[in-house]
Scaffold this motif. Structure first.
Motif, PDB file in Angstrom:
ATOM      1  N   THR A  47       0.833  -1.201   0.000  1.00 21.88           N
ATOM      2  CA  THR A  47       0.000   0.000   0.000  1.00 21.88           C
ATOM      3  C   THR A  47       0.873   1.258   0.000  1.00 21.88           C
ATOM      4  O   THR A  47       0.579   2.215  -0.725  1.00 21.88           O
ATOM      5  CB  THR A  47      -0.921   0.004   1.234  1.00 21.88           C
ATOM      6  OG1 THR A  47      -1.666  -1.199   1.245  1.00 21.88           O
ATOM      7  CG2 THR A  47      -1.860   1.183   1.212  1.00 21.88           C
ATOM      8  N   MET A  51       0.956   3.947  -3.094  1.00 25.89           N
ATOM      9  CA  MET A  51       0.666   5.365  -2.883  1.00 25.89           C
ATOM     10  C   MET A  51       1.856   6.247  -3.284  1.00 25.89           C
ATOM     11  O   MET A  51       1.665   7.352  -3.791  1.00 25.89           O
ATOM     12  CB  MET A  51       0.273   5.645  -1.431  1.00 25.89           C
ATOM     13  CG  MET A  51      -1.163   5.318  -1.114  1.00 25.89           C
ATOM     14  SD  MET A  51      -2.362   6.168  -2.150  1.00 25.89           S
ATOM     15  CE  MET A  51      -2.153   7.856  -1.655  1.00 25.89           C
ATOM     16  N   TYR A 112      -2.741   9.213   4.617  1.00 23.43           N
ATOM     17  CA  TYR A 112      -4.069   9.322   4.013  1.00 23.43           C
ATOM     18  C   TYR A 112      -4.145   8.422   2.785  1.00 23.43           C
ATOM     19  O   TYR A 112      -3.307   8.506   1.900  1.00 23.43           O
ATOM     20  CB  TYR A 112      -4.373  10.762   3.595  1.00 23.43           C
ATOM     21  CG  TYR A 112      -4.498  11.724   4.734  1.00 23.43           C
ATOM     22  CD1 TYR A 112      -5.342  11.458   5.803  1.00 23.43           C
ATOM     23  CD2 TYR A 112      -3.783  12.912   4.741  1.00 23.43           C
ATOM     24  CE1 TYR A 112      -5.465  12.351   6.853  1.00 23.43           C
ATOM     25  CE2 TYR A 112      -3.899  13.803   5.780  1.00 23.43           C
ATOM     26  CZ  TYR A 112      -4.738  13.510   6.833  1.00 23.43           C
ATOM     27  OH  TYR A 112      -4.862  14.397   7.869  1.00 23.43           O
ATOM     28  N   PRO A 113      -5.164   7.573   2.703  1.00 23.35           N
ATOM     29  CA  PRO A 113      -5.249   6.660   1.551  1.00 23.35           C
ATOM     30  C   PRO A 113      -5.941   7.274   0.330  1.00 23.35           C
ATOM     31  O   PRO A 113      -5.870   6.712  -0.752  1.00 23.35           O
ATOM     32  CB  PRO A 113      -6.071   5.492   2.096  1.00 23.35           C
ATOM     33  CG  PRO A 113      -6.938   6.104   3.133  1.00 23.35           C
ATOM     34  CD  PRO A 113      -6.144   7.226   3.732  1.00 23.35           C
ATOM     35  N   ASP A 114      -6.624   8.407   0.500  1.00 24.04           N
ATOM     36  CA  ASP A 114      -7.336   8.998  -0.636  1.00 24.04           C
ATOM     37  C   ASP A 114      -6.525  10.162  -1.199  1.00 24.04           C
ATOM     38  O   ASP A 114      -5.813  10.852  -0.488  1.00 24.04           O
ATOM     39  CB  ASP A 114      -8.726   9.470  -0.219  1.00 24.04           C
ATOM     40  CG  ASP A 114      -8.705  10.333   1.025  1.00 24.04           C
ATOM     41  OD1 ASP A 114      -7.691  10.303   1.738  1.00 24.04           O
ATOM     42  OD2 ASP A 114      -9.696  11.033   1.274  1.00 24.04           O
ATOM     43  N   ILE A 115      -6.663  10.387  -2.510  1.00 23.41           N
ATOM     44  CA  ILE A 115      -5.809  11.367  -3.177  1.00 23.41           C
ATOM     45  C   ILE A 115      -6.337  12.791  -3.083  1.00 23.41           C
ATOM     46  O   ILE A 115      -5.644  13.724  -3.471  1.00 23.41           O
ATOM     47  CB  ILE A 115      -5.598  10.990  -4.654  1.00 23.41           C
ATOM     48  CG1 ILE A 115      -6.922  10.957  -5.407  1.00 23.41           C
ATOM     49  CG2 ILE A 115      -4.859   9.692  -4.774  1.00 23.41           C
ATOM     50  CD1 ILE A 115      -6.767  10.767  -6.892  1.00 23.41           C
ATOM     51  N   GLU A 116      -7.546  12.980  -2.557  1.00 24.00           N
ATOM     52  CA  GLU A 116      -8.096  14.336  -2.476  1.00 24.00           C
ATOM     53  C   GLU A 116      -7.319  15.233  -1.517  1.00 24.00           C
ATOM     54  O   GLU A 116      -7.396  16.443  -1.597  1.00 24.00           O
ATOM     55  CB  GLU A 116      -9.560  14.305  -2.025  1.00 24.00           C
ATOM     56  CG  GLU A 116     -10.484  13.676  -3.031  1.00 24.00           C
ATOM     57  CD  GLU A 116     -11.068  12.393  -2.512  1.00 24.00           C
ATOM     58  OE1 GLU A 116     -11.064  12.183  -1.287  1.00 24.00           O
ATOM     59  OE2 GLU A 116     -11.509  11.586  -3.339  1.00 24.00           O
ATOM     60  N   ARG A 117      -6.593  14.645  -0.599  1.00 22.34           N
ATOM     61  CA  ARG A 117      -5.886  15.432   0.412  1.00 22.34           C
ATOM     62  C   ARG A 117      -4.506  15.893  -0.042  1.00 22.34           C
ATOM     63  O   ARG A 117      -3.838  16.616   0.677  1.00 22.34           O
ATOM     64  CB  ARG A 117      -5.744  14.609   1.685  1.00 22.34           C
ATOM     65  CG  ARG A 117      -7.084  14.256   2.287  1.00 22.34           C
ATOM     66  CD  ARG A 117      -6.889  13.407   3.514  1.00 22.34           C
ATOM     67  NE  ARG A 117      -8.157  12.937   4.011  1.00 22.34           N
ATOM     68  CZ  ARG A 117      -8.692  13.345   5.145  1.00 22.34           C
ATOM     69  NH1 ARG A 117      -8.069  14.228   5.888  1.00 22.34           N
ATOM     70  NH2 ARG A 117      -9.847  12.868   5.546  1.00 22.34           N
TER      71      ARG A 117
END
Length: 159
Positions: A47, A51, A112-117
Protein backbone atom coordinates in the motif's frame (compact mmCIF):
# COMPACT_ATOMS: atom_id res chain seq x y z
CA UNK A 1 -8.12 -28.24 -59.26
CA UNK A 2 -8.12 -26.69 -55.82
CA UNK A 3 -10.66 -27.48 -53.17
CA UNK A 4 -11.88 -23.88 -52.63
CA UNK A 5 -14.58 -24.67 -50.10
CA UNK A 6 -12.12 -26.58 -47.92
CA UNK A 7 -9.64 -23.70 -47.94
CA UNK A 8 -12.31 -21.15 -47.05
CA UNK A 9 -13.71 -23.42 -44.33
CA UNK A 10 -10.23 -23.82 -42.84
CA UNK A 11 -9.65 -20.05 -43.06
CA UNK A 12 -13.00 -19.37 -41.38
CA UNK A 13 -12.16 -21.90 -38.65
CA UNK A 14 -8.76 -20.30 -38.05
CA UNK A 15 -10.28 -16.83 -37.78
CA UNK A 16 -13.14 -18.04 -35.53
CA UNK A 17 -10.85 -19.93 -33.18
CA UNK A 18 -8.39 -17.03 -33.11
CA UNK A 19 -11.15 -14.65 -32.03
CA UNK A 20 -12.46 -17.09 -29.41
CA UNK A 21 -8.90 -17.71 -28.18
CA UNK A 22 -8.24 -13.98 -27.93
CA UNK A 23 -11.42 -13.44 -25.91
CA UNK A 24 -10.52 -16.33 -23.60
CA UNK A 25 -6.97 -15.03 -23.22
CA UNK A 26 -8.23 -11.57 -22.24
CA UNK A 27 -10.68 -13.13 -19.77
CA UNK A 28 -7.92 -15.25 -18.21
CA UNK A 29 -5.62 -12.24 -17.92
CA UNK A 30 -8.38 -10.22 -16.23
CA UNK A 31 -9.08 -13.09 -13.82
CA UNK A 32 -5.37 -13.46 -13.02
CA UNK A 33 -5.01 -9.71 -12.42
CA UNK A 34 -8.02 -9.78 -10.12
CA UNK A 35 -6.57 -12.63 -8.10
CA UNK A 36 -3.14 -10.98 -7.94
CA UNK A 37 -4.56 -7.59 -6.91
CA UNK A 38 -6.64 -9.18 -4.16
CA UNK A 39 -3.47 -10.85 -2.92
CA UNK A 40 -1.70 -7.49 -2.75
CA UNK A 41 -4.12 -6.34 -0.06
CA UNK A 42 -2.54 -8.83 2.30
CA UNK A 43 0.92 -7.27 1.86
CA UNK A 44 1.16 -4.25 4.19
CA UNK A 45 4.11 -2.50 2.53
CA UNK A 46 2.52 -2.71 -0.92
CA UNK A 47 0.00 0.00 0.00
CA UNK A 48 2.85 2.38 0.79
CA UNK A 49 4.62 1.49 -2.44
CA UNK A 50 1.41 1.98 -4.45
CA UNK A 51 0.67 5.37 -2.88
CA UNK A 52 4.24 6.54 -3.52
CA UNK A 53 3.86 5.63 -7.19
CA UNK A 54 0.48 7.40 -7.36
CA UNK A 55 1.94 10.53 -5.73
CA UNK A 56 4.84 10.55 -8.20
CA UNK A 57 2.67 10.46 -11.35
CA UNK A 58 1.54 14.14 -11.69
CA UNK A 59 4.90 15.74 -10.75
CA UNK A 60 6.86 13.44 -13.02
CA UNK A 61 4.42 13.89 -15.91
CA UNK A 62 4.22 17.67 -15.72
CA UNK A 63 7.89 18.01 -14.81
CA UNK A 64 8.86 16.08 -17.94
CA UNK A 65 6.59 18.26 -20.09
CA UNK A 66 8.02 21.45 -18.57
CA UNK A 67 11.61 20.26 -19.08
CA UNK A 68 10.91 19.38 -22.73
CA UNK A 69 9.35 22.80 -23.39
CA UNK A 70 12.14 24.49 -21.42
CA UNK A 71 14.70 22.94 -23.76
CA UNK A 72 12.68 23.79 -26.89
CA UNK A 73 12.41 27.41 -25.77
CA UNK A 74 16.17 27.80 -26.24
CA UNK A 75 15.69 27.90 -30.04
CA UNK A 76 12.88 30.47 -30.06
CA UNK A 77 13.74 33.65 -32.02
CA UNK A 78 12.04 36.19 -29.75
CA UNK A 79 14.08 37.18 -26.70
CA UNK A 80 11.26 38.42 -24.43
CA UNK A 81 9.13 35.34 -25.16
CA UNK A 82 12.13 33.23 -24.15
CA UNK A 83 12.40 35.06 -20.84
CA UNK A 84 8.67 34.75 -20.14
CA UNK A 85 8.72 31.04 -21.01
CA UNK A 86 11.84 30.39 -18.94
CA UNK A 87 10.30 32.19 -15.97
CA UNK A 88 7.00 30.28 -16.20
CA UNK A 89 8.59 26.86 -16.69
CA UNK A 90 11.13 27.42 -13.91
CA UNK A 91 8.39 28.57 -11.52
CA UNK A 92 6.27 25.52 -12.35
CA UNK A 93 9.20 23.11 -11.98
CA UNK A 94 10.01 24.58 -8.57
CA UNK A 95 6.34 24.44 -7.56
CA UNK A 96 6.12 20.77 -8.56
CA UNK A 97 9.24 19.99 -6.52
CA UNK A 98 7.72 21.75 -3.49
CA UNK A 99 4.36 20.00 -4.01
CA UNK A 100 6.13 16.63 -4.23
CA UNK A 101 8.00 17.25 -0.97
CA UNK A 102 4.85 18.47 0.82
CA UNK A 103 2.78 15.53 -0.43
CA UNK A 104 5.36 12.93 0.59
CA UNK A 105 5.71 14.56 4.00
CA UNK A 106 1.92 14.52 4.38
CA UNK A 107 1.73 10.89 3.30
CA UNK A 108 4.44 9.63 5.60
CA UNK A 109 3.09 11.55 8.61
CA UNK A 110 -0.68 11.03 8.24
CA UNK A 111 -0.97 8.04 5.82
CA UNK A 112 -4.07 9.32 4.01
CA UNK A 113 -5.25 6.66 1.55
CA UNK A 114 -7.34 9.00 -0.64
CA UNK A 115 -5.81 11.37 -3.18
CA UNK A 116 -8.10 14.34 -2.48
CA UNK A 117 -5.89 15.43 0.41
CA UNK A 118 -2.73 15.80 -1.69
CA UNK A 119 -1.79 18.93 -3.62
CA UNK A 120 -0.58 17.03 -6.69
CA UNK A 121 -4.20 16.09 -7.45
CA UNK A 122 -5.69 19.52 -6.75
CA UNK A 123 -7.71 20.50 -9.81
CA UNK A 124 -6.67 24.15 -9.59
CA UNK A 125 -2.97 23.25 -9.68
CA UNK A 126 -3.49 20.84 -12.56
CA UNK A 127 -5.54 23.45 -14.44
CA UNK A 128 -2.87 26.13 -13.93
CA UNK A 129 -0.19 23.81 -15.29
CA UNK A 130 -2.19 22.90 -18.38
CA UNK A 131 -3.14 26.56 -18.92
CA UNK A 132 0.49 27.72 -18.68
CA UNK A 133 1.59 25.03 -21.15
CA UNK A 134 -1.18 26.10 -23.53
CA UNK A 135 -0.47 29.82 -23.01
CA UNK A 136 3.27 29.52 -23.68
CA UNK A 137 2.62 27.30 -26.69
CA UNK A 138 0.28 29.88 -28.18
CA UNK A 139 2.64 32.74 -27.26
CA UNK A 140 5.59 31.01 -28.90
CA UNK A 141 3.55 30.07 -31.96
CA UNK A 142 2.32 33.63 -32.46
CA UNK A 143 5.80 35.13 -32.21
CA UNK A 144 7.55 32.85 -34.69
CA UNK A 145 7.76 33.70 -38.34
CA UNK A 146 5.26 32.19 -40.70
CA UNK A 147 6.35 28.89 -42.17
CA UNK A 148 6.46 28.78 -45.94
CA UNK A 149 4.12 26.36 -47.64
CA UNK A 150 5.17 24.11 -50.47
CA UNK A 151 4.21 26.58 -53.23
CA UNK A 152 6.29 29.39 -51.73
CA UNK A 153 9.25 27.05 -51.29
CA UNK A 154 8.95 25.94 -54.88
CA UNK A 155 8.77 29.54 -56.14
CA UNK A 156 11.88 30.35 -54.10
CA UNK A 157 13.62 27.26 -55.46
CA UNK A 158 12.70 28.07 -59.08
CA UNK A 159 14.03 31.64 -58.82
Amino acid sequence: MYNQSGRFLRLFGNILFSVIGFILLVALIMLALRLISSGFDAIPWFTYFYMCIVLLIPPSLFGTVHIIFFRKTKFHPSRWVKYISYFLFTALLISWAVILIIDFKEFFTNHYPDIERYYAFNLLILFINVAVIFFTGVLQALTTEKEKDWMERRRQFDN
